[in-house]
Design a protein around this motif. Structure first.
Motif, PDB file in Angstrom:
ATOM      1  N   ARG A  26     -21.302 -12.947  -3.128  1.00 40.46           N
ATOM      2  CA  ARG A  26     -20.352 -13.261  -2.062  1.00 40.46           C
ATOM      3  C   ARG A  26     -19.255 -12.208  -2.055  1.00 40.46           C
ATOM      4  O   ARG A  26     -18.732 -11.837  -3.085  1.00 40.46           O
ATOM      5  CB  ARG A  26     -19.724 -14.634  -2.299  1.00 40.46           C
ATOM      6  CG  ARG A  26     -18.751 -15.017  -1.239  1.00 40.46           C
ATOM      7  CD  ARG A  26     -18.230 -16.423  -1.440  1.00 40.46           C
ATOM      8  NE  ARG A  26     -17.107 -16.607  -0.550  1.00 40.46           N
ATOM      9  CZ  ARG A  26     -16.019 -17.238  -0.862  1.00 40.46           C
ATOM     10  NH1 ARG A  26     -15.893 -17.786  -2.037  1.00 40.46           N
ATOM     11  NH2 ARG A  26     -15.046 -17.354   0.003  1.00 40.46           N
ATOM     12  N   VAL A  27     -18.902 -11.750  -0.881  1.00 46.78           N
ATOM     13  CA  VAL A  27     -17.774 -10.846  -0.713  1.00 46.78           C
ATOM     14  C   VAL A  27     -16.917 -11.435   0.393  1.00 46.78           C
ATOM     15  O   VAL A  27     -17.369 -11.592   1.527  1.00 46.78           O
ATOM     16  CB  VAL A  27     -18.210  -9.410  -0.349  1.00 46.78           C
ATOM     17  CG1 VAL A  27     -17.007  -8.545  -0.042  1.00 46.78           C
ATOM     18  CG2 VAL A  27     -19.036  -8.800  -1.463  1.00 46.78           C
ATOM     19  N   ASN A  28     -15.701 -11.787   0.054  1.00 49.25           N
ATOM     20  CA  ASN A  28     -14.766 -12.357   1.013  1.00 49.25           C
ATOM     21  C   ASN A  28     -14.071 -11.207   1.724  1.00 49.25           C
ATOM     22  O   ASN A  28     -13.303 -10.457   1.115  1.00 49.25           O
ATOM     23  CB  ASN A  28     -13.762 -13.249   0.277  1.00 49.25           C
ATOM     24  CG  ASN A  28     -12.778 -13.916   1.218  1.00 49.25           C
ATOM     25  OD1 ASN A  28     -12.630 -13.515   2.364  1.00 49.25           O
ATOM     26  ND2 ASN A  28     -12.098 -14.936   0.728  1.00 49.25           N
ATOM     27  N   ALA A  30     -11.593 -11.149   3.667  1.00 49.36           N
ATOM     28  CA  ALA A  30     -10.140 -11.254   3.725  1.00 49.36           C
ATOM     29  C   ALA A  30      -9.485 -10.949   2.383  1.00 49.36           C
ATOM     30  O   ALA A  30      -8.275 -10.815   2.299  1.00 49.36           O
ATOM     31  CB  ALA A  30      -9.746 -12.666   4.175  1.00 49.36           C
ATOM     32  N   SER A  31     -10.292 -10.817   1.347  1.00 45.55           N
ATOM     33  CA  SER A  31      -9.756 -10.595   0.005  1.00 45.55           C
ATOM     34  C   SER A  31      -9.447  -9.120  -0.220  1.00 45.55           C
ATOM     35  O   SER A  31     -10.176  -8.247   0.227  1.00 45.55           O
ATOM     36  CB  SER A  31     -10.765 -11.063  -1.041  1.00 45.55           C
ATOM     37  OG  SER A  31     -10.375 -10.650  -2.331  1.00 45.55           O
ATOM     38  N   GLY A  32      -8.386  -8.862  -0.946  1.00 42.29           N
ATOM     39  CA  GLY A  32      -8.045  -7.496  -1.321  1.00 42.29           C
ATOM     40  C   GLY A  32      -8.654  -7.108  -2.661  1.00 42.29           C
ATOM     41  O   GLY A  32      -8.557  -5.961  -3.084  1.00 42.29           O
ATOM     42  N   SER A  33      -9.298  -8.056  -3.342  1.00 37.68           N
ATOM     43  CA  SER A  33      -9.868  -7.766  -4.655  1.00 37.68           C
ATOM     44  C   SER A  33     -11.347  -8.157  -4.770  1.00 37.68           C
ATOM     45  O   SER A  33     -11.917  -8.087  -5.847  1.00 37.68           O
ATOM     46  CB  SER A  33      -9.065  -8.506  -5.735  1.00 37.68           C
ATOM     47  OG  SER A  33      -9.141  -9.903  -5.519  1.00 37.68           O
ATOM     48  N   ASP A  34     -11.958  -8.558  -3.681  1.00 37.13           N
ATOM     49  CA  ASP A  34     -13.352  -8.992  -3.681  1.00 37.13           C
ATOM     50  C   ASP A  34     -14.193  -7.866  -3.093  1.00 37.13           C
ATOM     51  O   ASP A  34     -14.170  -7.615  -1.891  1.00 37.13           O
ATOM     52  CB  ASP A  34     -13.482 -10.267  -2.834  1.00 37.13           C
ATOM     53  CG  ASP A  34     -14.667 -11.113  -3.215  1.00 37.13           C
ATOM     54  OD1 ASP A  34     -15.343 -10.773  -4.204  1.00 37.13           O
ATOM     55  OD2 ASP A  34     -14.926 -12.110  -2.528  1.00 37.13           O
TER      56      ASP A  34
END
Length: 186
Positions: A26-28, A30-34
């Motif tokens: 999974r890669v979100n 909206a995430s800055g670290s995913d």
């Protein structure tokens, strides 16, 4: 944490395009670290491929068709953990340019097919989904010297469809493997 993701290298070309299948949990967006990282350019690094780990148990067979039909059997290896490798018929299909790397060309004029053994992993109790990229020559009309094709059929695909009748289609022989019937773009 550095976690090696299951991956399969279908084609590695240091000077051009490479094709790598990766199972990404999974890669979100909206995430800055995913995110995932790709590590390359180290000839001394161990080959960490895990092709069967890319495809879960719901995938009963995955054939990339990158292998040569002229190789010894089985020619087309199943990338899943299942033993569903494919073996070509006496008259093998032709290796052609595909959507991703290579594909196979089949003609109605000959009995070209790939056989897969009857294995329990292919015995399905419910419905299934089959995914494929297909470009077809709907039908050559030899007497009228016409052919009907679907979009994306290459010039080479047309030649292969009519060569059994003694015809050859090559408006530009040097690019026939990549150019479609719709025309060459300069």
């Amino acid at each position: 944490a550095n976690t090696l993701l299951a991956h399969e290298i279908e084609l590695w070309n240091e000077a051009g395009s490479s094709h790598v299948w990766v199972r990404v949990p999974r890669v979100n967006g909206a995430s800055g670290s995913d995110f995932i990282w790709m590590y390359y350019d180290n000839a001394g690094a161990a080959d960490g491929q895990n092709a069967s780990g890319v495809w879960d148990a719901n995938h009963r067979a995955v054939w990339h068709l990158k292998e040569s039909p002229a190789a010894g059997p089985p020619q087309f290896l199943d990338s899943t953990a299942n033993p569903n490798d494919g073996t070509v018929a006496a008259t093998p299909p032709l290796q052609v340019a595909g959507q991703i790397h290579f594909g196979l060309g089949f003609t109605a004029a000959t009995d070209r097919h790939v056989s897969v053994v009857d294995h329990a992993s292919l015995q399905l109790a419910t419905s299934m989904t089959v995914s494929a990229w297909i470009r077809t020559v709907i039908g050559p009309d030899v007497s009228n010297r016409a052919v009907v094709v679907q979009p994306g059929v290459t010039n080479l695909g047309i030649t292969r469809a009519v060569e059994g009748e003694g015809f050859y289609y090559a408006p530009d022989p040097s690019s026939q493997i990549a150019c479609s019937i719709g025309g060459n773009i300069a």
